[in-house]
Design an enzyme around this catalytic site. Structure first.
Site, PDB file in Angstrom:
ATOM      1  N   ASP A   1       6.562  71.697  16.851  1.00  0.00           N
ATOM      2  CA  ASP A   1       5.101  71.800  16.930  1.00  0.00           C
ATOM      3  C   ASP A   1       4.414  70.626  16.221  1.00  0.00           C
ATOM      4  O   ASP A   1       4.956  70.065  15.271  1.00  0.00           O
ATOM      5  CB  ASP A   1       4.666  73.136  16.295  1.00  0.00           C
ATOM      6  CG  ASP A   1       3.253  73.537  16.716  1.00  0.00           C
ATOM      7  OD1 ASP A   1       2.704  72.926  17.658  1.00  0.00           O
ATOM      8  OD2 ASP A   1       2.706  74.472  16.097  1.00  0.00           O
TER       9      ASP A   1
ATOM     10  N   TRP B   1      -0.485  65.031  15.759  1.00  0.00           N
ATOM     11  CA  TRP B   1       0.048  63.696  15.419  1.00  0.00           C
ATOM     12  C   TRP B   1      -0.745  62.619  16.159  1.00  0.00           C
ATOM     13  O   TRP B   1      -1.131  61.602  15.578  1.00  0.00           O
ATOM     14  CB  TRP B   1       1.530  63.642  15.798  1.00  0.00           C
ATOM     15  CG  TRP B   1       2.217  62.367  15.432  1.00  0.00           C
ATOM     16  CD1 TRP B   1       2.901  62.108  14.287  1.00  0.00           C
ATOM     17  CD2 TRP B   1       2.288  61.164  16.222  1.00  0.00           C
ATOM     18  NE1 TRP B   1       3.392  60.828  14.305  1.00  0.00           N
ATOM     19  CE2 TRP B   1       3.027  60.224  15.479  1.00  0.00           C
ATOM     20  CE3 TRP B   1       1.804  60.801  17.473  1.00  0.00           C
ATOM     21  CZ2 TRP B   1       3.297  58.941  15.948  1.00  0.00           C
ATOM     22  CZ3 TRP B   1       2.061  59.521  17.948  1.00  0.00           C
ATOM     23  CH2 TRP B   1       2.807  58.598  17.182  1.00  0.00           C
TER      24      TRP B   1
ATOM     25  N   HIS C   1       3.269  63.918  22.632  1.00  0.00           N
ATOM     26  CA  HIS C   1       4.390  64.529  23.348  1.00  0.00           C
ATOM     27  C   HIS C   1       5.480  63.491  23.629  1.00  0.00           C
ATOM     28  O   HIS C   1       6.666  63.774  23.527  1.00  0.00           O
ATOM     29  CB  HIS C   1       3.911  65.163  24.662  1.00  0.00           C
ATOM     30  CG  HIS C   1       2.957  66.297  24.460  1.00  0.00           C
ATOM     31  ND1 HIS C   1       3.197  67.310  23.567  1.00  0.00           N
ATOM     32  CD2 HIS C   1       1.750  66.578  25.022  1.00  0.00           C
ATOM     33  CE1 HIS C   1       2.175  68.177  23.601  1.00  0.00           C
ATOM     34  NE2 HIS C   1       1.291  67.748  24.466  1.00  0.00           N
TER      35      HIS C   1
ATOM     36  N   SER D   1       6.046  76.831  25.947  1.00  0.00           N
ATOM     37  CA  SER D   1       6.015  78.296  25.967  1.00  0.00           C
ATOM     38  C   SER D   1       5.347  78.804  27.240  1.00  0.00           C
ATOM     39  O   SER D   1       4.632  78.048  27.925  1.00  0.00           O
ATOM     40  CB  SER D   1       5.260  78.833  24.745  1.00  0.00           C
ATOM     41  OG  SER D   1       3.864  78.643  24.910  1.00  0.00           O
TER      42      SER D   1
ATOM     43  N   LEU E   1      28.584  71.464  22.277  1.00  0.00           N
ATOM     44  CA  LEU E   1      27.306  72.034  21.830  1.00  0.00           C
ATOM     45  C   LEU E   1      26.636  72.684  23.029  1.00  0.00           C
ATOM     46  O   LEU E   1      26.679  72.146  24.130  1.00  0.00           O
ATOM     47  CB  LEU E   1      26.386  70.916  21.300  1.00  0.00           C
ATOM     48  CG  LEU E   1      24.972  71.344  20.883  1.00  0.00           C
ATOM     49  CD1 LEU E   1      24.987  71.987  19.501  1.00  0.00           C
ATOM     50  CD2 LEU E   1      23.995  70.157  20.872  1.00  0.00           C
TER      51      LEU E   1
HETATM   52  C1  IPE Z   1       4.670  76.878  20.231  1.00  0.00           C
HETATM   53  O1  IPE Z   1       3.679  75.998  19.863  1.00  0.00           O
HETATM   54  C2  IPE Z   1       5.354  76.401  21.472  1.00  0.00           C
HETATM   55  C3  IPE Z   1       6.083  75.154  21.351  1.00  0.00           C
HETATM   56  C4  IPE Z   1       6.283  74.461  20.271  1.00  0.00           C
HETATM   57  C5  IPE Z   1       6.643  74.671  22.579  1.00  0.00           C
HETATM   58  P1  IPE Z   1       2.141  76.268  20.193  1.00  0.00           P
HETATM   59  O2  IPE Z   1       1.395  75.129  19.636  1.00  0.00           O
HETATM   60  O3  IPE Z   1       1.980  76.543  21.639  1.00  0.00           O
HETATM   61  O4  IPE Z   1       1.881  77.610  19.384  1.00  0.00           O
HETATM   62  P2  IPE Z   1       0.535  78.217  18.815  1.00  0.00           P
HETATM   63  O5  IPE Z   1      -0.428  78.279  19.959  1.00  0.00           O
HETATM   64  O6  IPE Z   1       0.063  77.305  17.738  1.00  0.00           O
HETATM   65  O7  IPE Z   1       0.915  79.547  18.276  1.00  0.00           O
HETATM   66  C1  IPE Z   2       4.025  71.141  20.439  1.00  0.00           C
HETATM   67  O1  IPE Z   2       2.929  70.367  20.056  1.00  0.00           O
HETATM   68  C2  IPE Z   2       4.442  70.856  21.857  1.00  0.00           C
HETATM   69  C3  IPE Z   2       4.041  71.886  22.822  1.00  0.00           C
HETATM   70  C4  IPE Z   2       3.515  73.040  22.522  1.00  0.00           C
HETATM   71  C5  IPE Z   2       4.262  71.582  24.214  1.00  0.00           C
HETATM   72  P1  IPE Z   2       1.445  70.835  20.300  1.00  0.00           P
HETATM   73  O2  IPE Z   2       0.985  70.247  21.591  1.00  0.00           O
HETATM   74  O3  IPE Z   2       1.318  72.302  20.188  1.00  0.00           O
HETATM   75  O4  IPE Z   2       0.711  70.113  19.095  1.00  0.00           O
HETATM   76  P2  IPE Z   2      -0.460  70.697  18.202  1.00  0.00           P
HETATM   77  O5  IPE Z   2       0.007  72.016  17.674  1.00  0.00           O
HETATM   78  O6  IPE Z   2      -1.644  70.848  19.103  1.00  0.00           O
HETATM   79  O7  IPE Z   2      -0.646  69.682  17.138  1.00  0.00           O
HETATM   80 MG    MG Z   3       0.950  73.526  18.595  1.00  0.00          MG
END
Ligand code: IPE
Ligand code: IPE
Ligand code: MG
Length: 248
Positions: free
Chosen positions: A15, A20, A32, A60, A126
């Site tokens: 996450d 970032w 990403h 997700s 793995l």
């Molecule tokens: C969880 O992160 C899913 C992934 C890292 C792929 P999110 O950024 O979607 O989760 P919430 O919305 O902060 O709970």
């Molecule tokens: C995690 O990073 C990657 C995915 C959920 C696909 P985020 O996109 O959730 O990054 P933040 O949480 O908004 O910083």
């Molecule tokens: Mg996130």
């Protein structure tokens, strides 16, 4: 790194990509992009210490609700990463598989995934489980539907039986779950399987996560006392001196 007590299975909630990028005035997709670049290092770190399974939460089931452009950038990144990594998976003996709701994935990506799963199925170093279009509740519901479609008798529905119908069937439960970016929640990741997982939360944003921090998380894991509901045998004073005899 102590070679004893290495987690058999590590799950990572990757996450913080968006933050970032935003912190640098960049579009979210740059985060990403930088995020997927960290995956190789993590794979090398876990194979280096003998971890058997790695689950990375990439997208997700709730992430489908993000803006269309962001979703399509993530899908394109997944596609190009899988195409690039395939040769490494074969060379390094990595079995690749997806956990999650495949029906919602674009057809061409599903095809690519299925091919990679088939080709890497015999690899033994793995198991790399990529959680894609994944939700723990959705996974449990799909498992229950499979059980019902098989007309399973109620008394035959045991924990082992249900676990065998999950996407993670045959893979041990995660011993350690790491979440980056400072959030302290599961966000629907491996709900069933995380019943007794140890958690490691770090404020590091995923694009800044390194091999060193992964090893640090494993190091902390090694200091935890996992009891699984039992009395800790190493601190079991009653067992050492069951009758409370002085000086025993
Ligand atoms: C969880 O992160 C899913 C992934 C890292 C792929 P999110 O950024 O979607 O989760 P919430 O919305 O902060 O709970
Ligand atoms: C995690 O990073 C990657 C995915 C959920 C696909 P985020 O996109 O959730 O990054 P933040 O949480 O908004 O910083
Ligand atoms: Mg996130």
């Amino acid at each position: 790194m102590k070679q004893r007590n290495i987690p058999r299975h590590i799950g990572i909630i990757m996450d913080g990509n968006g933050r970032w990028a935003e912190m640098r005035g960049l579009p979210r997709f740059e985060g990403h992009k930088r995020g997927v670049e960290r995956v190789r290092e993590v794979i090398e770190a876990v194979t280096g210490i003998g971890v058997e399974a790695l689950s990375l939460y990439a997208f997700s089931i709730e992430n489908w609700m993000r803006p269309e452009e962001e979703v399509s950038v993530i899908m394109e990144l997944l596609e190009s990463t899988l195409q690039r990594e395939f040769i490494n998976f074969m060379r390094e003996g990595i079995r690749f598989k997806i956990i999650g709701n495949r029906e919602r994935l674009p057809e061409h990506i599903r095809g690519l995934i299925e091919l990679a799963e088939k080709e890497t199925a015999g690899n033994r170093n793995l198991v790399f489980q990529c959680a894609l279009s994944y939700g723990g509740r959705d996974e449990i519901i799909r498992a229950v539907r499979k059980a019902m479609a098989q007309r399973t008798a109620p008394e035959a529905v045991t924990e082992e039986y249900l676990a065998g119908l999950l996407d993670t069937a045959g893979v041990p439960d995660p011993d350690l779950i790491i979440r980056t970016s400072g959030e302290q929640r599961l966000s629907n990741f491996l709900l069933w399987q995380s019943a007794y997982s140890e958690f490691y939360f770090t404020s590091t944003l995923w694009p800044d996560f390194t091999k060193e921090e992964l090893l640090e998380a494993v190091h902390e894991y090694q200091s935890r006392s996992r009891r699984f509901g039992r009395v800790d045998s190493s601190r079991n004073l009653l067992a050492e001196n069951p009758f409370g005899l002085p000086g025993a």
